[in-house]
Design an enzyme around this catalytic site. Structure first.
Site, PDB file in Angstrom:
ATOM      1  N   GLU A  61       0.840  -1.204   0.000  1.00 46.07           N
ATOM      2  CA  GLU A  61       0.000   0.000   0.000  1.00 46.07           C
ATOM      3  C   GLU A  61       0.876   1.256   0.000  1.00 46.07           C
ATOM      4  OE1 GLU A  61      -0.102  -2.605   1.976  1.00 46.07           O
ATOM      5  OE2 GLU A  61      -2.032  -2.929   2.936  1.00 46.07           O
ATOM      6  N   ARG A 193      12.563 -23.579  -8.293  1.00 47.57           N
ATOM      7  CA  ARG A 193      13.600 -22.967  -7.444  1.00 47.57           C
ATOM      8  C   ARG A 193      13.454 -21.450  -7.409  1.00 47.57           C
ATOM      9  NH1 ARG A 193      19.271 -25.994  -9.087  1.00 47.57           N
ATOM     10  NH2 ARG A 193      18.780 -28.043  -8.205  1.00 47.57           N
ATOM     11  N   THR A 205      22.369 -36.381  -0.198  1.00 46.43           N
ATOM     12  CA  THR A 205      22.345 -35.930  -1.600  1.00 46.43           C
ATOM     13  C   THR A 205      23.499 -34.970  -1.874  1.00 46.43           C
ATOM     14  OG1 THR A 205      20.005 -36.357  -1.992  1.00 46.43           O
ATOM     15  CG2 THR A 205      20.968 -34.561  -3.245  1.00 46.43           C
ATOM     16  N   ARG A 216      19.367 -21.032 -12.750  1.00 50.09           N
ATOM     17  CA  ARG A 216      20.077 -20.656 -13.981  1.00 50.09           C
ATOM     18  C   ARG A 216      19.101 -20.592 -15.143  1.00 50.09           C
ATOM     19  NH1 ARG A 216      25.554 -20.928 -13.746  1.00 50.09           N
ATOM     20  NH2 ARG A 216      26.385 -21.651 -11.758  1.00 50.09           N
ATOM     21  N   GLU A 302      14.205 -31.048  -2.693  1.00 46.82           N
ATOM     22  CA  GLU A 302      14.611 -31.931  -3.783  1.00 46.82           C
ATOM     23  C   GLU A 302      15.087 -33.210  -3.096  1.00 46.82           C
ATOM     24  OE1 GLU A 302      16.956 -29.975  -6.779  1.00 46.82           O
ATOM     25  OE2 GLU A 302      15.733 -28.163  -6.661  1.00 46.82           O
ATOM     26  N   GLY A 304      15.835 -37.115  -1.990  1.00 44.32           N
ATOM     27  CA  GLY A 304      16.228 -38.479  -2.308  1.00 44.32           C
ATOM     28  C   GLY A 304      15.294 -39.425  -1.543  1.00 44.32           C
ATOM     29  N   LEU A 307      14.856 -39.027   2.569  1.00 44.13           N
ATOM     30  CA  LEU A 307      14.139 -37.826   2.984  1.00 44.13           C
ATOM     31  C   LEU A 307      12.692 -37.880   2.494  1.00 44.13           C
ATOM     32  CD1 LEU A 307      14.510 -35.242   4.511  1.00 44.13           C
ATOM     33  CD2 LEU A 307      15.430 -34.166   2.449  1.00 44.13           C
TER      34      LEU A 307
HETATM   35  N1  LIG Z   1      15.497 -38.064  -8.553  1.00 42.13           N
HETATM   36  C1  LIG Z   1      15.451 -37.069  -7.709  1.00 42.13           C
HETATM   37  O1  LIG Z   1      14.583 -36.186  -7.788  1.00 42.13           O
HETATM   38  C2  LIG Z   1      16.488 -36.999  -6.615  1.00 42.13           C
HETATM   39  C3  LIG Z   1      16.545 -35.875  -5.766  1.00 42.13           C
HETATM   40  C4  LIG Z   1      17.502 -35.860  -4.756  1.00 42.13           C
HETATM   41  C5  LIG Z   1      18.379 -36.940  -4.636  1.00 42.13           C
HETATM   42  N2  LIG Z   1      18.303 -37.980  -5.479  1.00 42.13           N
HETATM   43  C6  LIG Z   1      19.196 -39.130  -5.361  1.00 42.13           C
HETATM   44  O2  LIG Z   1      18.952 -39.726  -4.113  1.00 42.13           O
HETATM   45  C7  LIG Z   1      20.147 -40.328  -3.647  1.00 42.13           C
HETATM   46  C8  LIG Z   1      20.375 -39.870  -2.225  1.00 42.13           C
HETATM   47  O3  LIG Z   1      19.272 -40.261  -1.476  1.00 42.13           O
HETATM   48  P1  LIG Z   1      19.377 -40.641   0.044  1.00 42.13           P
HETATM   49  O4  LIG Z   1      18.188 -41.443   0.401  1.00 42.13           O
HETATM   50  O5  LIG Z   1      20.736 -41.225   0.290  1.00 42.13           O
HETATM   51  O6  LIG Z   1      19.410 -39.235   0.750  1.00 42.13           O
HETATM   52  P2  LIG Z   1      18.289 -38.086   0.883  1.00 42.13           P
HETATM   53  O7  LIG Z   1      16.980 -38.706   0.970  1.00 42.13           O
HETATM   54  O8  LIG Z   1      18.476 -37.041  -0.152  1.00 42.13           O
HETATM   55  O9  LIG Z   1      18.677 -37.393   2.221  1.00 42.13           O
HETATM   56  C9  LIG Z   1      18.911 -38.112   3.410  1.00 42.13           C
HETATM   57  C10 LIG Z   1      19.635 -37.135   4.273  1.00 42.13           C
HETATM   58  O10 LIG Z   1      18.673 -36.344   4.927  1.00 42.13           O
HETATM   59  C11 LIG Z   1      19.020 -36.221   6.292  1.00 42.13           C
HETATM   60  N3  LIG Z   1      17.836 -36.232   7.135  1.00 42.13           N
HETATM   61  C12 LIG Z   1      17.465 -35.297   8.026  1.00 42.13           C
HETATM   62  N4  LIG Z   1      16.361 -35.642   8.652  1.00 42.13           N
HETATM   63  C13 LIG Z   1      16.005 -36.828   8.179  1.00 42.13           C
HETATM   64  C14 LIG Z   1      14.947 -37.715   8.487  1.00 42.13           C
HETATM   65  N5  LIG Z   1      14.048 -37.421   9.412  1.00 42.13           N
HETATM   66  N6  LIG Z   1      14.878 -38.861   7.805  1.00 42.13           N
HETATM   67  C15 LIG Z   1      15.770 -39.171   6.845  1.00 42.13           C
HETATM   68  N7  LIG Z   1      16.832 -38.367   6.532  1.00 42.13           N
HETATM   69  C16 LIG Z   1      16.933 -37.216   7.201  1.00 42.13           C
HETATM   70  C17 LIG Z   1      19.895 -37.419   6.591  1.00 42.13           C
HETATM   71  O11 LIG Z   1      20.830 -36.983   7.545  1.00 42.13           O
HETATM   72  P3  LIG Z   1      21.813 -38.037   8.303  1.00 42.13           P
HETATM   73  O12 LIG Z   1      22.799 -38.437   7.231  1.00 42.13           O
HETATM   74  O13 LIG Z   1      22.437 -37.239   9.361  1.00 42.13           O
HETATM   75  O14 LIG Z   1      20.937 -39.136   8.761  1.00 42.13           O
HETATM   76  C18 LIG Z   1      20.507 -37.806   5.261  1.00 42.13           C
HETATM   77  O15 LIG Z   1      21.826 -37.321   5.114  1.00 42.13           O
HETATM   78  C19 LIG Z   1      21.241 -39.928  -4.593  1.00 42.13           C
HETATM   79  O16 LIG Z   1      21.517 -40.990  -5.484  1.00 42.13           O
HETATM   80  C20 LIG Z   1      20.647 -38.759  -5.341  1.00 42.13           C
HETATM   81  O17 LIG Z   1      21.168 -38.665  -6.655  1.00 42.13           O
HETATM   82  C21 LIG Z   1      17.368 -38.047  -6.465  1.00 42.13           C
END
Ligand SMILES: NC(=O)c1ccc[n+]([C@@H]2O[C@H](COP(=O)([O-])OP(=O)(O)OC[C@H]3O[C@@H](n4cnc5c(N)ncnc54)[C@H](OP(=O)(O)O)[C@@H]3O)[C@@H](O)[C@H]2O)c1
Length: 383
Positions: A61, A193, A205, A216, A302, A304, A307
């Site tokens: 405003e 984003r 991740t 970007r 984003e 994995g 999470l």
């Molecule tokens: N296709 C897609 O859209 C996409 C997006 C992102 C990632 N990715 C892929 O996913 C893979 C990684 O996945 P990920 O399962 O290893 O990791 P993630 O799901 O990305 O993240 C897990 C991380 O989150 C933290 N975290 C915090 N609070 C949490 C909770 N309550 N529960 C679970 N985690 C928690 C954990 O910390 P702590 O380590 O301290 O436990 C852990 O480091 C990679 O290969 C990546 O390329 C794909």
């Protein structure tokens, strides 16, 4: 946020629609404040307009009144949110409107704060200003759904984006960086984003993908604004040399539980990251509340598989954007949801339902929302 449809389509009044469009310009930067737009009309002509760009900055405003100057006297103000009557970081807008001589006001939605709701409109009416309300506050409430949700629940609105292969895998192999979607997926990611207050990834991740989490354009040039980047960890400490901690890419915050070692987090502070902590026993809820208390209305996660699974189980996903590419991953790729549906007490009753679907170049995009939210956004294509 609508990817394929016009969120202002239900607003009949053209000036309120214009104010709605102005309010959108604060998306991503106005947090923790709401999005607000204002248009001043005198003798059928727009004499001033404005939006709320950032907390601590002038309200919509006031921007509009300053643009209008003397032409504000006798004008009709169209404003998306009820003008405030209280002193916050800036003086009350109602006082400014009255001293500028505004004669009529049309308001999109009430301020939901019980202590001030209706007060702005009442103060204007008591001073002789004609006060009208939008026929339907729905579009304005949807525009500010993240702010409203944070006020109500004390956590940010959680938008999750996942890229999946046609057989539903988020990566081509466990713990390996995989490029799943093409130009369309990239376009959608950059759009999400650019409109987010903060982008969130898990520490795991960061260690696998080492993403920059920047915005970007098609030519790979860095956008003017970089949303805040947040790395979630429970006990692990991300590598301080990861790209996400590059100082020239905007602010980076690590949200870690109190079970993480302070000594392991110290190098992150040295590279310029801010560390927020929450109680380990509070889980994701504690992490999200810490993010909201840091002034964030909405996050783009984003995610994995770990999470994603945690967010799903705790029902924290307000909106899910799935970008699906045409290729297969096969058994080497991890599932998106870790665990067994039955064993975890999950059944096949839908939790989310699709509200938008479209094609972004070669990729398919589906937007899902909680079942208790309004459906009804359209179909279309982007990019
Ligand atoms: N296709 C897609 O859209 C996409 C997006 C992102 C990632 N990715 C892929 O996913 C893979 C990684 O996945 P990920 O399962 O290893 O990791 P993630 O799901 O990305 O993240 C897990 C991380 O989150 C933290 N975290 C915090 N609070 C949490 C909770 N309550 N529960 C679970 N985690 C928690 C954990 O910390 P702590 O380590 O301290 O436990 C852990 O480091 C990679 O290969 C990546 O390329 C794909």
């Amino acid at each position: 946020m609508a990817l394929f449809s016009d969120p202002a389509v239900g607003i009949d009044d053209p000036m309120l629609r214009r104010a709605f469009g102005l309010a959108e310009r604060g998306r991503g930067t106005a947090s923790p404040n709401p999005l607000v737009g204002c248009v001043l009309v005198s003798d059928g002509a727009v004499v001033g307009e404005g939006f709320h760009a950032q907390a601590g900055g002038p309200h919509a405003e006031v921007v509009a009144l300053e643009a209008a100057g003397d032409r504000a006297r006798g004008a009709h103000a169209y404003v998306t949110l009820e003008p405030c009557t209280h002193f916050g970081k800036t003086p009350p807008c109602v006082d400014r409107m009255l001293s500028a001589g505004i004669a009529e006001v049309t308001i999109g939605m009430r301020d939901p704060n019980p202590e001030v709701s209706g007060c702005g409109a009442e103060a204007l009416a008591a001073a002789g200003v004609t006060v009208n309300w939008a026929a339907d506050p729905g579009p304005f409430e949807t525009q500010n759904e993240a702010w409203l949700l944070r006020l109500r629940l004390g956590r940010p609105f959680v938008r999750v984006k996942v890229a999946l292969t046609l057989d539903g895998r988020p990566a081509l192999a466990a713990r390996r960086r995989s490029k799943i979607t093409g130009a369309g997926g990239r376009h959608v990611t950059m759009r999400l984003r650019s409109e987010a207050t903060a982008i969130v990834v898990g520490a795991s991740t960061v260690s696998v993908d080492d993403p920059e989490l920047t915005v970007r354009d098609e030519n790979d040039a860095l956008a003017e604004r970089s949303p805040r980047r947040i790395v979630l960890s429970r006990t692990s400490a991300p590598n301080p040399r990861a790209c996400v901690f590059s100082a020239d890419r905007g602010e980076c915050v690590v949200v870690a539980s109190d079970a993480a070692s302070p000594a392991a987090l110290e190098p992150l502070v040295r590279v310029g990251a801010r560390v927020l902590t929450y109680a380990y026993r509070d889980g994701l809820s504690g992490a999200l509340r810490a993010i909201a208390a840091d002034g964030v209305n909405d996050v783009l996660v984003e995610a994995g598989p770990s999470l994603f699974t945690a967010l799903w189980r705790d029902r924290f996903i307000d909106e899910l954007v799935v970008v699906t590419a045409g290729g297969m991953s096969g058994n080497a790729g991890p599932p998106l949801f870790l665990g067994c549906a039955d064993a975890e007490g999950q059944d096949l009753a839908p939790v989310l339902h699709p509200v938008e679907t479209g094609i972004a170049q070669g990729d398919a995009v589906t937007v899902w929302r909680q079942l208790d939210q309004e459906p009804g956004l359209g179909k279309g294509s982007v990019g």
